[in-house]
Design a protein around this motif. Sequence first.
Motif, PDB file in Angstrom:
ATOM      1  N   ALA A  82      35.581  21.234   0.022  1.00 19.40           N
ATOM      2  CA  ALA A  82      36.175  22.153   0.995  1.00 19.40           C
ATOM      3  C   ALA A  82      36.008  23.598   0.548  1.00 19.40           C
ATOM      4  CB  ALA A  82      37.657  21.832   1.179  1.00 19.40           C
ATOM      5  N   ASP A  83      36.072  24.480   1.522  1.00 19.91           N
ATOM      6  CA  ASP A  83      36.074  25.922   1.275  1.00 19.91           C
ATOM      7  C   ASP A  83      37.539  26.342   1.126  1.00 19.91           C
ATOM      8  OD1 ASP A  83      35.770  28.646   1.210  1.00 19.91           O
ATOM      9  OD2 ASP A  83      35.013  28.848   3.254  1.00 19.91           O
ATOM     10  N   ILE A  84      37.999  26.553  -0.100  1.00 16.47           N
ATOM     11  CA  ILE A  84      39.396  26.871  -0.382  1.00 16.47           C
ATOM     12  C   ILE A  84      39.497  28.357  -0.692  1.00 16.47           C
ATOM     13  CG2 ILE A  84      41.408  26.362  -1.802  1.00 16.47           C
ATOM     14  CD1 ILE A  84      40.516  23.982  -0.196  1.00 16.47           C
ATOM     15  N   ARG A  85      40.396  29.051   0.017  1.00 16.88           N
ATOM     16  CA  ARG A  85      40.506  30.496  -0.149  1.00 16.88           C
ATOM     17  C   ARG A  85      41.966  30.927  -0.334  1.00 16.88           C
ATOM     18  NH1 ARG A  85      36.151  33.401   3.866  1.00 16.88           N
ATOM     19  NH2 ARG A  85      34.563  31.744   3.875  1.00 16.88           N
ATOM     20  N   CYS A  86      42.136  31.979  -1.116  1.00 13.54           N
ATOM     21  CA  CYS A  86      43.432  32.636  -1.230  1.00 13.54           C
ATOM     22  C   CYS A  86      43.523  33.636  -0.089  1.00 13.54           C
ATOM     23  CB  CYS A  86      43.572  33.327  -2.577  1.00 13.54           C
ATOM     24  SG  CYS A  86      45.179  34.124  -2.820  1.00 13.54           S
ATOM     25  N   MET A  87      44.340  33.313   0.911  1.00 12.88           N
ATOM     26  CA  MET A  87      44.372  34.133   2.117  1.00 12.88           C
ATOM     27  C   MET A  87      45.669  33.880   2.873  1.00 12.88           C
ATOM     28  SD  MET A  87      41.652  34.096   5.316  1.00 12.88           S
ATOM     29  CE  MET A  87      40.315  34.736   4.305  1.00 12.88           C
ATOM     30  N   ARG A  88      46.206  34.912   3.493  1.00 16.18           N
ATOM     31  CA  ARG A  88      47.378  34.778   4.361  1.00 16.18           C
ATOM     32  C   ARG A  88      46.930  34.339   5.749  1.00 16.18           C
ATOM     33  NH1 ARG A  88      50.622  39.804   5.156  1.00 16.18           N
ATOM     34  NH2 ARG A  88      48.593  40.473   5.971  1.00 16.18           N
ATOM     35  N   GLY A  89      47.833  33.664   6.446  1.00 10.86           N
ATOM     36  CA  GLY A  89      47.531  33.269   7.815  1.00 10.86           C
ATOM     37  C   GLY A  89      47.241  34.447   8.708  1.00 10.86           C
ATOM     38  N   GLU A  90      47.890  35.569   8.446  1.00  9.83           N
ATOM     39  CA  GLU A  90      47.699  36.758   9.266  1.00  9.83           C
ATOM     40  C   GLU A  90      46.277  37.308   9.175  1.00  9.83           C
ATOM     41  OE1 GLU A  90      52.058  36.718   7.994  1.00  9.83           O
ATOM     42  OE2 GLU A  90      50.104  36.205   7.149  1.00  9.83           O
ATOM     43  N   ASP A  91      45.537  36.902   8.140  1.00  8.85           N
ATOM     44  CA  ASP A  91      44.225  37.493   7.892  1.00  8.85           C
ATOM     45  C   ASP A  91      43.062  36.608   8.323  1.00  8.85           C
ATOM     46  OD1 ASP A  91      45.517  39.680   6.726  1.00  8.85           O
ATOM     47  OD2 ASP A  91      45.541  38.726   4.754  1.00  8.85           O
ATOM     48  N   ILE A  92      43.326  35.490   8.949  1.00 14.37           N
ATOM     49  CA  ILE A  92      42.237  34.555   9.247  1.00 14.37           C
ATOM     50  C   ILE A  92      41.273  35.083  10.299  1.00 14.37           C
ATOM     51  CG2 ILE A  92      43.586  32.532   8.587  1.00 14.37           C
ATOM     52  CD1 ILE A  92      43.884  31.931  11.605  1.00 14.37           C
ATOM     53  N   ALA A  93      41.695  36.069  11.090  1.00 18.55           N
ATOM     54  CA  ALA A  93      40.775  36.615  12.098  1.00 18.55           C
ATOM     55  C   ALA A  93      39.495  37.116  11.453  1.00 18.55           C
ATOM     56  CB  ALA A  93      41.449  37.730  12.886  1.00 18.55           C
ATOM     57  N   GLY A  94      39.574  37.496  10.180  1.00 16.50           N
ATOM     58  CA  GLY A  94      38.395  37.967   9.469  1.00 16.50           C
ATOM     59  C   GLY A  94      37.368  36.879   9.196  1.00 16.50           C
ATOM     60  N   LEU A  95      37.740  35.612   9.425  1.00 23.94           N
ATOM     61  CA  LEU A  95      36.787  34.528   9.221  1.00 23.94           C
ATOM     62  C   LEU A  95      35.746  34.468  10.330  1.00 23.94           C
ATOM     63  CD1 LEU A  95      39.263  31.737   8.041  1.00 23.94           C
ATOM     64  CD2 LEU A  95      37.699  33.083   6.632  1.00 23.94           C
ATOM     65  N   GLY A  96      35.997  35.196  11.413  1.00 30.06           N
ATOM     66  CA  GLY A  96      35.002  35.260  12.486  1.00 30.06           C
ATOM     67  C   GLY A  96      35.479  34.587  13.749  1.00 30.06           C
ATOM     68  N   PRO A  97      35.002  35.053  14.915  1.00 34.03           N
ATOM     69  CA  PRO A  97      35.437  34.490  16.189  1.00 34.03           C
ATOM     70  C   PRO A  97      34.718  33.180  16.522  1.00 34.03           C
ATOM     71  CG  PRO A  97      33.874  36.250  16.574  1.00 34.03           C
ATOM     72  CD  PRO A  97      34.104  36.203  15.085  1.00 34.03           C
ATOM     73  N   ASP A  98      35.417  32.327  17.268  1.00 31.14           N
ATOM     74  CA  ASP A  98      34.819  31.113  17.844  1.00 31.14           C
ATOM     75  C   ASP A  98      34.122  30.252  16.792  1.00 31.14           C
ATOM     76  OD1 ASP A  98      35.672  32.355  20.149  1.00 31.14           O
ATOM     77  OD2 ASP A  98      33.674  32.961  20.801  1.00 31.14           O
ATOM     78  N   PHE A  99      34.730  30.116  15.624  1.00 25.29           N
ATOM     79  CA  PHE A  99      34.056  29.442  14.508  1.00 25.29           C
ATOM     80  C   PHE A  99      34.534  28.010  14.307  1.00 25.29           C
ATOM     81  CE2 PHE A  99      33.425  28.531   9.947  1.00 25.29           C
ATOM     82  CZ  PHE A  99      32.062  28.722   9.865  1.00 25.29           C
ATOM     83  N   PHE A 100      35.849  27.757  14.443  1.00 25.54           N
ATOM     84  CA  PHE A 100      36.412  26.448  14.122  1.00 25.54           C
ATOM     85  C   PHE A 100      36.618  25.597  15.378  1.00 25.54           C
ATOM     86  CE2 PHE A 100      37.793  29.097  10.544  1.00 25.54           C
ATOM     87  CZ  PHE A 100      37.370  28.315   9.479  1.00 25.54           C
TER      88      PHE A 100
END
Length: 237
Positions: A82-100
Amino acid sequence: MQYGQEHYKRYNAVDVRKYSMHWWANRYYVRVLRGYVPGGRLLEIGCGTGFFLAELGRYFETCGIDTSPFALKHARDNCPRADIRCMRGEDIAGLGPDFFDAVVSRHVFEHMEEPGTVLEACYRVLRPGGVLLYVVPNTESIARRWKGPDWYGYRDDTHVSLLSPGEWADLTAAAGFTLEKAYSDGVWDVPYVRYVPNPVQKCVFGSLGGLQALLSRSFMPLPLGEALIIIARKPTR
């Protein structure tokens, strides 16, 4: 909020044993989710020590985020692919649109002061037709009225967003989602009555929730569950 070793040990979430409560819950939520989206890319917000993410990884390409160094270490051990990251839920928009294809989060949003912002970020990262599944304390539970200040939702000072099911539904809709289903998980936070051994109470009070988990169905009405389970979908264009 960063939970450490003591938190995960308290809730038996460091080493999830087969046929334990956590094992059955993981199995149940995977089967429910796959009824809406059988595979694809999946994000778990608040992946903790990674046992749920590992189960999801049997069917999805997974990404998990958390802010606890203790949890992230175990998640990387338990989910090596898995891709495991240290990240807040508020910041997930930075993962990119329409990705998951799917986003899941269990007992996390109630810890956030502005969960609506996180729901909007979930909407952004999901592809059209993608599914969101999240679980939060159910303030309309009959157990909350029974236990009063001892209810599990009140025992954690970091539960800063104890909203009603209607308020959660409104936030979900305001983020752009179409609500697919809202239901509960049964009563499991024993004891509920005095002088009755906890194992007996678990069998009696937990029987309907246990049957729901065993059958991988979703039939528990809101008043009869400790947690609110919401399944929503990002509309297709």
